[in-house]
Design a protein around this motif. Structure first.
Motif, short mmCIF file in Angstrom:
data_model
loop_
_atom_site.label_atom_id
_atom_site.label_comp_id
_atom_site.label_asym_id
_atom_site.label_seq_id
_atom_site.Cartn_x
_atom_site.Cartn_y
_atom_site.Cartn_z
N ASN A 1 0.78 -1.01 -0.21
CA ASN A 1 -0.08 0.29 -0.32
C ASN A 1 0.76 1.46 -0.04
N ALA A 2 1.93 1.58 0.29
CA ALA A 2 3.13 2.36 0.79
C ALA A 2 3.85 2.59 -0.94
N ASN A 3 3.22 1.54 -1.41
CA ASN A 3 4.05 1.62 -2.76
C ASN A 3 5.92 1.70 -2.91
N ARG A 4 6.23 0.17 -2.12
CA ARG A 4 7.23 0.37 -1.67
C ARG A 4 7.74 -1.00 -2.25
N PRO A 5 7.98 -0.91 -3.67
CA PRO A 5 7.22 -2.16 -4.35
C PRO A 5 8.87 -3.13 -3.83
N GLU A 6 9.94 -2.56 -4.22
CA GLU A 6 10.92 -3.44 -3.52
C GLU A 6 10.76 -4.00 -2.46
N ALA A 7 10.56 -3.54 -1.22
CA ALA A 7 10.53 -4.02 -0.12
C ALA A 7 9.32 -5.34 0.06
N PHE A 8 8.42 -4.89 -0.25
CA PHE A 8 7.52 -5.75 -1.12
C PHE A 8 7.75 -6.71 -0.67
N LEU A 9 8.47 -6.77 -2.39
CA LEU A 9 9.11 -8.19 -2.78
C LEU A 9 9.62 -9.18 -1.96
N ASN A 10 10.51 -8.15 -1.17
CA ASN A 10 11.60 -8.57 -0.66
C ASN A 10 10.68 -9.74 0.50
N ALA A 11 9.69 -8.88 1.38
CA ALA A 11 9.30 -9.34 2.41
C ALA A 11 8.61 -10.67 2.19
N ASN A 12 7.48 -10.43 0.88
CA ASN A 12 6.73 -11.50 0.51
C ASN A 12 7.50 -12.56 0.10
#
Length: 845
Positions: free
Chosen positions: A550-561
């Motif tokens: 939701n925060a538009n942080r795609p790289e961080a999302f992909l790493n966490a996911n």
């Protein structure tokens, strides 16, 4: 990313990119496949036009032209006809194919059906299925079709010659099963799976041949429809055929691939024989054949593998696995040394598997059991405590029943009654208003029942969030938290769930740091109380990934996911809705960042897990299919993307109705793809319809309504309807700035689109000023891995160039080129397009 971004790279005027989808996670299209019942295509008219006995086939001389191809040799012949080797002869490019020619026909209806079903089979795209490439009618009247020409050897021969390990053999078979499962999802079956129809190429990759061909024949040519040595019992009995028949043949193929000699796997010499007596069909699988297998390990391991094969080859179709996917999963469990479902070994067997898989852990566990037995006597006094716990559980059940009754009364008298036009003065009361009014009565009605009040506040919080009122949702959940803190209403796990929902509400209000901090605290407590990778721990990790998204942080999302997905695979939540949703979101974001290999892997896994879900969870499968449409869109295959998305929209409308939010989301996505495909009129109609419903039901305060305003404005501007487009842009932009602030990404995208509209209207000074402000804010607020600042600079360059300021425009093109090269790589089409635009600008006088 939730809205369309005008793509000035594709068209300096006003065009659209598929880089950003409209309403988030995307599912599938109403193709001709969906008009067929399972197996209906296999009994269809294609091979009634194609199949012919070999004796009647007319050989074609070398050099014969068939469409763009020229016959250069004969590959072989079989029960289906003569197969030729041909090469492309139209000068377009070099290509060799395998061509099958079949008996001529003057039946116009059959030829029409042949063309239709040829197209359906041509769309069966899978890396392990030999594709149907082309087809038509020769001037002699013979029908022909061109298949992908595979250079390879039969799977059983390959396994024998290469002396493959049992794991390598099963991995080859899993490729075949993945291909068959893919086709079953599209309501297609093969009917003639055997070693001769499965080749292994030079790269070690499997190719399944003749998909959908062997079964499409007339009843009087049934002897050519299957190989008796590989036919399922229902085929021999001439009964209805479905996916279980393919599963049976896959089981037989497993036995052939495991054989330690090639001679034992070649019953194909009888492939053209006719079996008219169902009673003459050989047993499903003779367990003695397992003696000819390669080394699969211990006797126990062999018994397990044989149990898998025997279940897949059961005489009755309903005794086999529920699907090919379940068959493959059991094989995977065997390879992982986990208990297989086909082997009924009970608890003892499960323990044996655990020991085989982790012997050191098993020894430690045994020692722990010994210690436990020695201390049992010391804890016998706890029996009395257990009785007390039972009494407490009964009391809790009684309280919960009373709570349920009270909640039901509240729903009927406070919430639903407000929607009754005979009880309320207003007849157009919205869901949000009904929820708001009902929430005011909770504390007064249940002043002496804090447990009921807390549960209702929690439920109302989630409901209000669902209709877009995050502020009131937070008020409700804070009241639930306060009641729990005062009276310890919820247990530890429920309390953690409540805080996770609180974080989701904070995220919806763009308070991302607060949401992440809360979820990290929840995760720490979940690990302390319930252990690492407990359900509560995993749900907190899922919440963190969603906040990053939701925060538009795609790289961080992909790493966490990525970390979350690894943990989910071996957890109690594997195959859960959370797991499938995480895979689908992973594919969605990876595709938007151009990482198609990761996107393909994630969406394939999501589709595999979701295809056998019950109807109530069909939305997970549709979401995964919608991301498949997104992948086609990102690659520029708009025909496929439109086809997939049309089916998603149709299925969601069928289940939920035309105006349901999920149907609106699907239609909004369809309109976006149509816009990419330059089908502007239909896209405009759908955008108007979606905006009308959202504007009335959600209001301008909801993000989705503002997205719809932006999308309608963009498609209008693409058609030159600039004045009306400007009205929609301005209305959305004013609301966005008030609600979100000038630096929010959605506001920047809308400002960029508006600047493009001003440029198209010839208001260049206004357009340049707005574009410069948008670029400056984007560079200041967005991370270095975001592509939007580069796209905003391209729009600014177009406006500068149109005003005659070539030097400044070239500078902006340069900035954009460097950033996009860093984000996407030098070979990305958008990067190359900027190079072309810069070169064109240099030629401008």
């Amino acid at each position: 990313m939730t809205r369309q971004l005008a793509d000035d790279i594709g068209n300096p005027g006003c065009s659209v990119t598929s880089l950003f989808a409209n309403d988030g996670v995307a599912g599938m299209n109403p193709s001709p496949l969906d008009l067929l019942e399972p197996g209906a295509l296999m009994g269809g008219p294609l091979m009634r036009s194609l199949a012919v006995q070999i004796e009647r086939a007319e050989r074609l001389p070398l050099g014969t032209r068939l469409g763009p191809f020229r016959v250069i040799g004969e590959l072989g012949k079989g029960g289906m006809g003569i197969v030729y080797r041909a090469e492309r002869d139209d000068g377009a490019f070099s290509q060799q194919v395998a061509i099958k020619c079949v008996q001529r026909t003057d039946d116009v209806r059959r030829e029409t059906l042949f063309l239709r079903e040829r197209q359906i089979l041509a769309e069966l795209r899978h890396p392990h299925i030999a594709r149907l490439l082309d087809g038509g009618r020769h001037e002699s009247g013979q029908l022909w079709f061109a298949m992908e020409c595979i250079e390879g050897e039969r799977i059983d021969v390959h396994a024998f010659r290469q002396q493959l390990s049992v794991r390598s053999r099963i991995e080859l078979l899993l490729q075949v099963m993945d291909a068959v499962s893919f086709a079953h999802q599209r309501l297609l079956i093969h009917r003639d799976i055997k070693p001769a129809n499965v080749l292994v190429d030079s790269d070690g990759s499997v190719k399944l041949l003749d998909f959908g061909i062997a079964s499409l024949i007339d009843d009087d040519a049934r002897e050519h429809a299957y190989s008796p040595a590989w036919a399922s019992p229902e085929q021999v009995r001439h009964e209805e055929i479905g996916p279980p028949s393919d599963q049976y043949q896959l089981g037989r193929l497993l036995g052939a691939v495991l054989a330690c000699s090639s001679s034992s796997t070649n019953p194909d010499s009888a492939a053209s024989a006719t079996l008219t007596d169902a009673g003459s069909h050989r047993p499903a699988y003779d367990p003695k054949d397992a003696q000819r297998w390669c080394d699969v390990g211990s006797k126990q391991r062999q018994r397990e593998l044989l149990a898998i094969l025997m279940r897949a080859c059961a005489e009755q179709a309903d005794a086999r696995y529920g699907s090919v996917v379940e068959f493959a999963q059991d094989l995977q469990r065997w390879m992982d040394r986990r208990p297989v479902h086909a082997y009924k070994g009970g608890l003892r067997y499960a323990l044996q598997c655990a020991v085989r898989r982790q012997p050191l852990t098993a020894i430690s566990a045994s020692l722990a059991i010994v210690v436990l037995i020695g201390t049992v006597a010391a804890f016998s006094w706890r029996l009395a405590q257990e009785r007390d716990l039972a009494r407490l559980a009964a009391e809790r059940a009684e309280r919960e029943a009373a709570t349920a009754t009270a909640i039901n009364q509240f729903l009927n008298e406070d919430l639903l009654q407000r929607a009754n036009p005979y009880q309320e003065a207003r007849r157009d009361l919205t869901v949000r208003e009904a929820l708001e009014q009902a929430s005011l009565t909770v504390d007064e009605r249940f002043a002496d029942q804090p447990a009921v009040a807390a549960s209702l506040h929690w439920t109302l919080a989630n409901s209000l969030l669902g209709v877009g009122d995050a502020a009131r949702a937070e008020s409700q959940i804070e009241q639930a938290l306060a009641l729990d803190q005062a009276a310890a209403i919820f247990d530890s796990e429920q309390r953690l769930e409540l805080r996770i929902d609180h974080a989701a509400i904070q995220s919806e209000q763009t308070r991302f740091d607060a949401a992440l901090s809360l979820l990290e605290d929840v995760q720490s407590e979940a690990k302390r109380v319930f252990g690492h990778d407990s359900p509560s721990d995993l749900r907190a990790s899922f919440g963190i990934a969603q906040v990053l998204l939701n925060a538009n942080r795609p790289e961080a999302f992909l790493n966490a996911n990525q970390d979350l997905l690894k943990r989910l695979e071996d957890s109690p939540l594997a195959l859960s809705a959370m797991h499938i949703s995480s895979l689908t979101a992973d594919a969605d974001i990876a595709a938007r960042l151009g990482r198609f290999e990761r996107a393909d892997a994630s969406i394939a896994r999501a589709l595999s897990l979701s295809q056998s879900l019950p109807p109530r969870q069909q939305h997970l499968y549709l979401s995964a299919l919608q991301v498949s449409a997104l992948l086609s869109r990102q690659r520029g295959d708009f025909v496929q993307a439109v086809a997939l998305q049309r089916q998603v929209s149709a299925l969601r409308e069928l289940r939920f109705g035309r105006q349901h939010p999920v149907t609106l989301q699907a239609n909004n996505e369809l309109a976006s793809i149509l816009q990419d495909a330059k089908q502007y009129e239909e896209a405009e109609r759908l955008f108007r319809e979606v905006l009308g419903v959202r504007d009335q039901s959600l209001g301008l305060g909801n993000t989705l309504t503002r997205n719809s305003l932006n999308n309608l404005g963009l498609v209008l501007s693409l058609q030159g309807k600039l004045d009306e487009a400007g009205l929609h842009y301005r209305r959305a932009l004013e609301a966005e700035r008030t609600l979100l602030g000038d630096d929010a990404l959605d506001v920047l995208i809308l400002a960029h689109n508006f600047a493009g509209l001003l440029r198209a209207q010839g208001k260049l000074d206004e357009a340049i000023a707005m574009a410069r402000d948008t670029v400056a804010r984007a560079e200041r607020t967005l991370s270095a891995d975001r592509a939007e600042p580069a796209l905003f600079r391209v729009g600014l360059a177009h406006s500068l160039l149109k005003r005659g300021d070539r030097a400044a425009a070239l500078e902006q093109y340069g900035f954009a080129h460097r950033r996009l090269s860093r984000v996407y790589g030098d070979d990305n089409p958008k990067v190359k397009r900027i190079e072309e635009m810069r070169a064109e600008a240099l030629k401008t006088p």
